[in-house]
Design a protein around this motif. Sequence first.
Motif, PDB file in Angstrom:
ATOM      1  N   ILE A  83       0.870  -1.177   0.000  1.00 39.45           N
ATOM      2  CA  ILE A  83       0.000   0.000   0.000  1.00 39.45           C
ATOM      3  C   ILE A  83       0.905   1.225   0.000  1.00 39.45           C
ATOM      4  O   ILE A  83       1.497   1.568   1.027  1.00 39.45           O
ATOM      5  N   ARG A  84       1.023   1.856  -1.166  1.00 38.23           N
ATOM      6  CA  ARG A  84       1.972   2.963  -1.319  1.00 38.23           C
ATOM      7  C   ARG A  84       1.313   4.333  -1.221  1.00 38.23           C
ATOM      8  O   ARG A  84       1.973   5.319  -0.912  1.00 38.23           O
ATOM      9  N   ASP A  85       0.027   4.415  -1.558  1.00 40.66           N
ATOM     10  CA  ASP A  85      -0.625   5.720  -1.621  1.00 40.66           C
ATOM     11  C   ASP A  85      -2.076   5.599  -1.187  1.00 40.66           C
ATOM     12  O   ASP A  85      -2.582   4.502  -0.928  1.00 40.66           O
ATOM     13  N   ALA A  86      -2.741   6.757  -1.137  1.00 37.44           N
ATOM     14  CA  ALA A  86      -4.119   6.796  -0.661  1.00 37.44           C
ATOM     15  C   ALA A  86      -5.061   6.031  -1.581  1.00 37.44           C
ATOM     16  O   ALA A  86      -6.000   5.379  -1.116  1.00 37.44           O
ATOM     17  N   GLU A  87      -4.823   6.101  -2.900  1.00 39.93           N
ATOM     18  CA  GLU A  87      -5.712   5.430  -3.842  1.00 39.93           C
ATOM     19  C   GLU A  87      -5.654   3.915  -3.664  1.00 39.93           C
ATOM     20  O   GLU A  87      -6.686   3.232  -3.667  1.00 39.93           O
ATOM     21  N   THR A  88      -4.442   3.377  -3.496  1.00 40.44           N
ATOM     22  CA  THR A  88      -4.306   1.936  -3.261  1.00 40.44           C
ATOM     23  C   THR A  88      -4.943   1.547  -1.936  1.00 40.44           C
ATOM     24  O   THR A  88      -5.601   0.508  -1.824  1.00 40.44           O
ATOM     25  N   ALA A  89      -4.764   2.387  -0.911  1.00 36.79           N
ATOM     26  CA  ALA A  89      -5.375   2.119   0.390  1.00 36.79           C
ATOM     27  C   ALA A  89      -6.894   2.099   0.271  1.00 36.79           C
ATOM     28  O   ALA A  89      -7.565   1.230   0.851  1.00 36.79           O
ATOM     29  N   GLN A  90      -7.452   3.045  -0.486  1.00 39.67           N
ATOM     30  CA  GLN A  90      -8.908   3.082  -0.668  1.00 39.67           C
ATOM     31  C   GLN A  90      -9.406   1.815  -1.340  1.00 39.67           C
ATOM     32  O   GLN A  90     -10.425   1.243  -0.937  1.00 39.67           O
ATOM     33  N   MET A  91      -8.685   1.345  -2.363  1.00 34.78           N
ATOM     34  CA  MET A  91      -9.092   0.134  -3.069  1.00 34.78           C
ATOM     35  C   MET A  91      -8.985  -1.095  -2.176  1.00 34.78           C
ATOM     36  O   MET A  91      -9.830  -1.997  -2.229  1.00 34.78           O
ATOM     37  N   ALA A  92      -7.939  -1.149  -1.351  1.00 33.19           N
ATOM     38  CA  ALA A  92      -7.776  -2.280  -0.432  1.00 33.19           C
ATOM     39  C   ALA A  92      -8.916  -2.311   0.582  1.00 33.19           C
ATOM     40  O   ALA A  92      -9.479  -3.382   0.874  1.00 33.19           O
ATOM     41  N   ILE A  93      -9.267  -1.148   1.116  1.00 38.70           N
ATOM     42  CA  ILE A  93     -10.365  -1.057   2.066  1.00 38.70           C
ATOM     43  C   ILE A  93     -11.680  -1.465   1.407  1.00 38.70           C
ATOM     44  O   ILE A  93     -12.464  -2.258   1.947  1.00 38.70           O
ATOM     45  N   ARG A  94     -11.931  -0.935   0.201  1.00 41.23           N
ATOM     46  CA  ARG A  94     -13.167  -1.257  -0.501  1.00 41.23           C
ATOM     47  C   ARG A  94     -13.261  -2.754  -0.794  1.00 41.23           C
ATOM     48  O   ARG A  94     -14.320  -3.365  -0.636  1.00 41.23           O
ATOM     49  N   SER A  95     -12.139  -3.339  -1.208  1.00 35.27           N
ATOM     50  CA  SER A  95     -12.133  -4.776  -1.514  1.00 35.27           C
ATOM     51  C   SER A  95     -12.457  -5.606  -0.283  1.00 35.27           C
ATOM     52  O   SER A  95     -13.196  -6.592  -0.345  1.00 35.27           O
ATOM     53  N   SER A  96     -11.880  -5.210   0.865  1.00 36.44           N
ATOM     54  CA  SER A  96     -12.106  -5.978   2.096  1.00 36.44           C
ATOM     55  C   SER A  96     -13.538  -5.829   2.601  1.00 36.44           C
ATOM     56  O   SER A  96     -14.060  -6.732   3.253  1.00 36.44           O
ATOM     57  N   LEU A  97     -14.172  -4.705   2.281  1.00 33.10           N
ATOM     58  CA  LEU A  97     -15.533  -4.469   2.745  1.00 33.10           C
ATOM     59  C   LEU A  97     -16.583  -5.106   1.845  1.00 33.10           C
ATOM     60  O   LEU A  97     -17.763  -5.123   2.191  1.00 33.10           O
ATOM     61  N   THR A  98     -16.148  -5.597   0.686  1.00 30.35           N
ATOM     62  CA  THR A  98     -17.092  -6.219  -0.244  1.00 30.35           C
ATOM     63  C   THR A  98     -16.933  -7.734  -0.283  1.00 30.35           C
ATOM     64  O   THR A  98     -17.219  -8.370  -1.293  1.00 30.35           O
ATOM     65  N   GLY A  99     -16.442  -8.299   0.833  1.00 36.79           N
ATOM     66  CA  GLY A  99     -16.436  -9.748   0.967  1.00 36.79           C
ATOM     67  C   GLY A  99     -15.168 -10.435   0.539  1.00 36.79           C
ATOM     68  O   GLY A  99     -15.178 -11.645   0.300  1.00 36.79           O
ATOM     69  N   HIS A 100     -14.048  -9.700   0.452  1.00 37.82           N
ATOM     70  CA  HIS A 100     -12.779 -10.312   0.061  1.00 37.82           C
ATOM     71  C   HIS A 100     -11.805 -10.283   1.232  1.00 37.82           C
ATOM     72  O   HIS A 100     -11.815  -9.364   2.051  1.00 37.82           O
ATOM     73  N   LEU A 101     -10.949 -11.286   1.296  1.00 35.08           N
ATOM     74  CA  LEU A 101      -9.854 -11.300   2.263  1.00 35.08           C
ATOM     75  C   LEU A 101      -8.636 -10.694   1.580  1.00 35.08           C
ATOM     76  O   LEU A 101      -8.186 -11.193   0.540  1.00 35.08           O
TER      77      LEU A 101
END
Length: 275
Positions: A83-101
């Motif tokens: 996780i290098r930047d805010a955009e990647t962090a946002q995508m990681a958070i979104r992915s984890s909240l939509t049922g992904h590990l």
Amino acid sequence: MSKPEGLILISGPTSSGKTSTLYATLNEINSVEKNIITVEDPVEYSLPLVVQIQINERSGLTFPSTLRSILRQNPDVIMIGEIRDAETAQMAIRSSLTGHLVFSTIHTNDAPSAISRLCDMGIERYLVAASLKGVLAQRLVRLNCVNCTEPYRPADILLQRAGLIELADVFNFQRGTGCPECRRTGFKGQTGIFEFVEITPALSEMIIAGASLNHIKEQARLNGYLPLFETGLQKLTAGQICLEELLKETSHIEDSGLTPGRIATTVTHGNSVSV
């Protein structure tokens, strides 16, 4: 690792073994029933049954753009190299909240600081509390050479820095003196020291409330969290590593808030030595 969704982070400096830990984790949960996709820069190991994607920023294949694409492939597990930047962090958070590990790495000094780091990147605190399941911080330390290890007493300035000056006579300090087996270095091989923070309901409430990092660490201790320095003490008293190596790779006593009494408790509970 058995959780069906959520974000799990591994923290540490360069060459601390974060990627190796990530690959070992994926190997542990890898199976034909799971769709595992990784986004890396670069791909360092080839894993069977795992779809591995290497990013190429020159051609527009970045972490965020790749994550948007792979979410359409219905993955069960996603590994993001860093996780290098805010955009990647946002995508990681979104992915984890939509049922992904989701597994990833982040650069912070310790495990609790990863929480503050995500908030500093602009992630809403309630999203961090809802998605983050745990943070592992790790370091690699050199092992004493078993062929030339002998007892010694570290310099008082090091003992003072480590908060061990009052316990110097009861600790079993060991170090390698150098021999042909270790090429006269005194070290042979490496081992890892780790600290882990599990995000409990109490910690989630503190994150949402904007609690300070020190208060988060205090609450994490109630759940069994031990800082890197304290976990390293157990290897020190077992004669596996020397004090100089431990202090080189971890925060010293003033930063960790330890006292001689707490050190004694830590080492005793680690069943390494009775002090």
